[in-house]
Every structure is written in structure tokens, then in C-alpha cells.
Scaffold this motif. Sequence first.
Motif, mmCIF file in Angstrom:
data_model
loop_
_atom_site.group_PDB
_atom_site.id
_atom_site.type_symbol
_atom_site.label_atom_id
_atom_site.label_comp_id
_atom_site.label_asym_id
_atom_site.label_seq_id
_atom_site.Cartn_x
_atom_site.Cartn_y
_atom_site.Cartn_z
ATOM 1 N N ASN A 125 0.826 -1.216 0.000
ATOM 2 C CA ASN A 125 0.000 0.000 0.000
ATOM 3 C C ASN A 125 0.854 1.258 0.000
ATOM 4 O OD1 ASN A 125 -2.356 -1.516 0.042
ATOM 5 N ND2 ASN A 125 -2.389 -1.621 2.281
ATOM 6 N N LYS A 126 1.905 1.248 0.811
ATOM 7 C CA LYS A 126 2.801 2.411 0.825
ATOM 8 C C LYS A 126 3.565 2.532 -0.486
ATOM 9 C CE LYS A 126 3.473 2.578 5.829
ATOM 10 N NZ LYS A 126 4.483 2.574 6.936
ATOM 11 N N TYR A 127 3.870 1.392 -1.093
ATOM 12 C CA TYR A 127 4.588 1.420 -2.375
ATOM 13 C C TYR A 127 3.751 2.104 -3.454
ATOM 14 C CZ TYR A 127 6.580 -0.427 -6.726
ATOM 15 O OH TYR A 127 7.095 -0.556 -7.991
ATOM 16 N N ARG A 128 2.445 1.842 -3.436
ATOM 17 C CA ARG A 128 1.554 2.420 -4.446
ATOM 18 C C ARG A 128 0.832 3.671 -3.975
ATOM 19 N NH1 ARG A 128 -1.222 -3.226 -6.674
ATOM 20 N NH2 ARG A 128 0.684 -4.077 -7.631
ATOM 21 N N GLU A 129 1.211 4.160 -2.795
ATOM 22 C CA GLU A 129 0.525 5.329 -2.255
ATOM 23 C C GLU A 129 0.784 6.569 -3.089
ATOM 24 O OE1 GLU A 129 1.891 6.611 1.614
ATOM 25 O OE2 GLU A 129 -0.179 6.856 2.268
ATOM 26 N N ASN A 130 1.987 6.773 -3.497
ATOM 27 C CA ASN A 130 2.332 7.868 -4.392
ATOM 28 C C ASN A 130 3.194 7.307 -5.523
ATOM 29 O OD1 ASN A 130 4.890 7.514 -3.202
ATOM 30 N ND2 ASN A 130 4.488 9.083 -1.670
ATOM 31 N N ASN A 131 3.568 8.165 -6.414
ATOM 32 C CA ASN A 131 4.283 7.717 -7.618
ATOM 33 C C ASN A 131 5.789 7.608 -7.404
ATOM 34 O OD1 ASN A 131 4.167 6.854 -10.280
ATOM 35 N ND2 ASN A 131 4.642 8.880 -11.084
ATOM 36 N N ARG A 132 6.269 7.983 -6.233
ATOM 37 C CA ARG A 132 7.720 7.999 -6.012
ATOM 38 C C ARG A 132 8.293 6.589 -5.966
ATOM 39 N NH1 ARG A 132 9.790 11.493 -1.069
ATOM 40 N NH2 ARG A 132 8.856 13.073 -2.450
ATOM 41 N N GLY A 133 7.617 5.689 -5.269
ATOM 42 C CA GLY A 133 8.122 4.319 -5.165
ATOM 43 C C GLY A 133 8.236 3.614 -6.505
ATOM 44 N N PRO A 134 7.169 3.591 -7.321
ATOM 45 C CA PRO A 134 7.295 2.957 -8.641
ATOM 46 C C PRO A 134 8.321 3.617 -9.542
ATOM 47 C CG PRO A 134 4.990 3.145 -8.023
ATOM 48 C CD PRO A 134 5.762 3.905 -6.998
ATOM 49 N N LEU A 135 8.461 4.941 -9.452
ATOM 50 C CA LEU A 135 9.451 5.620 -10.303
ATOM 51 C C LEU A 135 10.870 5.210 -9.927
ATOM 52 C CD1 LEU A 135 8.090 9.266 -10.746
ATOM 53 C CD2 LEU A 135 8.237 7.467 -12.450
ATOM 54 N N ILE A 136 11.160 5.171 -8.617
ATOM 55 C CA ILE A 136 12.491 4.732 -8.173
ATOM 56 C C ILE A 136 12.736 3.290 -8.582
ATOM 57 C CG2 ILE A 136 13.920 4.301 -6.147
ATOM 58 C CD1 ILE A 136 12.556 6.657 -4.796
ATOM 59 N N ASP A 137 11.721 2.464 -8.427
ATOM 60 C CA ASP A 137 11.841 1.058 -8.814
ATOM 61 C C ASP A 137 12.095 0.927 -10.307
ATOM 62 O OD1 ASP A 137 11.894 -1.643 -8.431
ATOM 63 O OD2 ASP A 137 9.733 -1.893 -8.385
ATOM 64 N N ILE A 139 13.528 3.182 -12.360
ATOM 65 C CA ILE A 139 14.880 3.669 -12.696
ATOM 66 C C ILE A 139 15.933 2.650 -12.293
ATOM 67 C CG2 ILE A 139 16.583 5.458 -12.202
ATOM 68 C CD1 ILE A 139 14.256 7.418 -11.898
ATOM 69 N N VAL A 140 15.792 2.085 -11.101
ATOM 70 C CA VAL A 140 16.769 1.089 -10.630
ATOM 71 C C VAL A 140 16.741 -0.155 -11.515
ATOM 72 C CG1 VAL A 140 17.386 -0.411 -8.707
ATOM 73 C CG2 VAL A 140 16.713 1.944 -8.272
ATOM 74 N N THR A 141 15.564 -0.561 -11.947
ATOM 75 C CA THR A 141 15.456 -1.735 -12.815
ATOM 76 C C THR A 141 16.151 -1.503 -14.154
ATOM 77 O OG1 THR A 141 13.333 -2.284 -11.782
ATOM 78 C CG2 THR A 141 13.837 -3.352 -13.872
ATOM 79 N N VAL A 142 15.984 -0.323 -14.719
ATOM 80 C CA VAL A 142 16.648 0.006 -15.986
ATOM 81 C C VAL A 142 18.166 0.006 -15.801
ATOM 82 C CG1 VAL A 142 16.958 1.789 -17.731
ATOM 83 C CG2 VAL A 142 14.674 1.271 -16.884
ATOM 84 N N VAL A 143 18.634 0.599 -14.697
ATOM 85 C CA VAL A 143 20.084 0.666 -14.447
ATOM 86 C C VAL A 143 20.671 -0.736 -14.275
ATOM 87 C CG1 VAL A 143 21.831 1.452 -12.813
ATOM 88 C CG2 VAL A 143 19.992 2.990 -13.476
ATOM 89 N N PHE A 144 20.008 -1.585 -13.508
ATOM 90 C CA PHE A 144 20.515 -2.941 -13.303
ATOM 91 C C PHE A 144 20.481 -3.758 -14.595
ATOM 92 C CE2 PHE A 144 20.236 -2.603 -8.613
ATOM 93 C CZ PHE A 144 21.411 -3.254 -8.294
ATOM 94 N N SER A 145 19.491 -3.524 -15.431
ATOM 95 C CA SER A 145 19.457 -4.229 -16.722
ATOM 96 C C SER A 145 20.683 -3.881 -17.552
ATOM 97 C CB SER A 145 18.175 -3.863 -17.478
ATOM 98 O OG SER A 145 17.031 -4.211 -16.745
#
Length: 295
Positions: A125-137, A139-145
Motif C-alpha cells: 500500500n505504501k509502495y503504491r501510495e504515491n508515484n515515487r516508489g514505482p518511479l524509483i523502482d 529507474i533502478v530496474t533500468v540501471v541494473f538491466s
Amino acid sequence: METVNQLASKGSFRAVKEPLAFLRVLEWLFAIFAFATCGGYSGGLRLRVDCINKSDSDLSIDIAFAYPFRLYQVNFDAPTCEGKRREKLSLIGDFSSSAEFFVTIAVFAFLYSLAATVVYIFFQNKYRENNRGPLIDFIVTVVFSFMWLVGSSAWAKGLSDVKVATDPDEVLLLMSACKQQSNKCMPVRSPVMSSLNTSVVFGFLNFILWAGNIWFVFKETGWHSSGTRYPQDTMEKQSSSYNQGGYNQDSYGPSGGYNQQGGSFGQQTNYGQVGEFGQQQSFSQSGPTSFANQI
């Protein structure tokens, strides 16, 4: 202990069945295999030098090496076939940069995928509460790829160089005794590189997993939701403006747009000062009453 029980009671383990969390679990497992098969490697080779003078021969020269593959630090003694004198030699090459870079990526990917899985399960719930969590996730996923692609490619090239540097035939060329045709030099055992080959495979599998997970993380961001909301808003605006255009407002009823057109046409004939034609328009509007007046 109570905190752990509370988290377990609040956790939604159904999230693991979704592609986003399920891929994170696979990334966690594959990262373990990647750094374990590379970082935990140790191998060796065995050579044999048979001199003319059998007392100077050495039939078992063991050379061991391991991660991080700084081969220039691997020393060994070899006979010179000139009495009891021996020479100290070392392998050639330093491939620690590519190996350590690969293992570092695997360790950080392991930690992040584990942390992300915990967030998906217990703090969804906190992850989807605002857009900051998905955006960080995202960006990190793209970098690790990108890092997995670079690290796996670099380690694949480094592994091929390690195989050349530890090839028994190449190591025999470093010995002065083997440069004399009267002496017999031959390999006894070659190093086993199967685990290192597996590490490269897991590296590229991790790249595929992280690159494929980009889409599922992107769906959680506001960019995807705004992109899907925009066409719906446009269709709603078009439908509302179309309904306000007068076409659907009882176009053929007694108070519809057809009678309004007749009235407006009658106004145009009155503007041209043609009275009779205007009376005909009033006849069309009033019906039997105007016809009775003319009679």
C-alpha cells in the motif's frame, strides 16, 4: 518477535503470484547463482617435466588459482633440467577487474531484489501510495538491466582470457626446460571451467529477467496510467461535444431541429421581403390554422 508476527499477518503473499514480484524472486535466486559460481571458484592445473637426467625431473607441478584471477600473483617452481636448480615462475594476466565487477553487480542485485520483494509483500500500500516508489523502482530496474549486460559481456571476455592464460600448453611455454627438445613437457590435468561458464550464463539470464521486468515496473508508474487515461478523456470530450451538436436532441420530433430549421429558413425569406413565401413558412409551422384563414 511480535514485530515479525505483525508483519507476517499484514503481509500479502498473493503479490508473489503477480509477475512483478515473481520476477523479483527469480532475480534474487539467479543473482545468488551468478556470484556463487564466479566468486567461489578455485581451480588448478598439473604439469609434467621429464628431463634427460631423470633425477632433475618433476612429474607433478601443481598450479592453483582462484577468484579474483590475479594470475600474475600465482607463483610456482619449475625444474630447469640443469642439475637441482629450479626457477620461479608466475602466470600471466590480471582479470580481477571484470570478475569483481560482475560479482559486485550480482551482490547488489541480490540485495535490491530481496528488499523489493519484501516491499511488495508487506508494504504494498505504501509502495503504491504515491508515484515515487514505482518511479524509483523503474529507474533502478533500468540501471541494473544495463549493468547486467555490461558486466556479463565484460566477464565473458575476461573468462576467455583466463582460459588462455591457464591453458597448460601456454604455461609450458614459460618454462626454460620445455624450450629444449631433449626434455619432455606435457600437461597432466587441465583446469575445470564449468562453473565459470555457468556464471556467464546466469549473468545473461539475469539481464533477460531485469530487462523483461522493466515493462511490469513501468505499469506501476504514473507515466503508464496517464498514458492510458488520456485517450479515454479525449473520447469522453468528443462524445459530449457530439451530443451537444443538436443531432441527438429529438431531431425529428415536434420540437426538434427540423422545425427549427424551417423557422430559420422562414426568417431568411422575411429578410428578403418576400411576404407570401414567409406566409407559406408560417403555414408549415401552424398547419391547419393558416390554411383556414386563407379560405
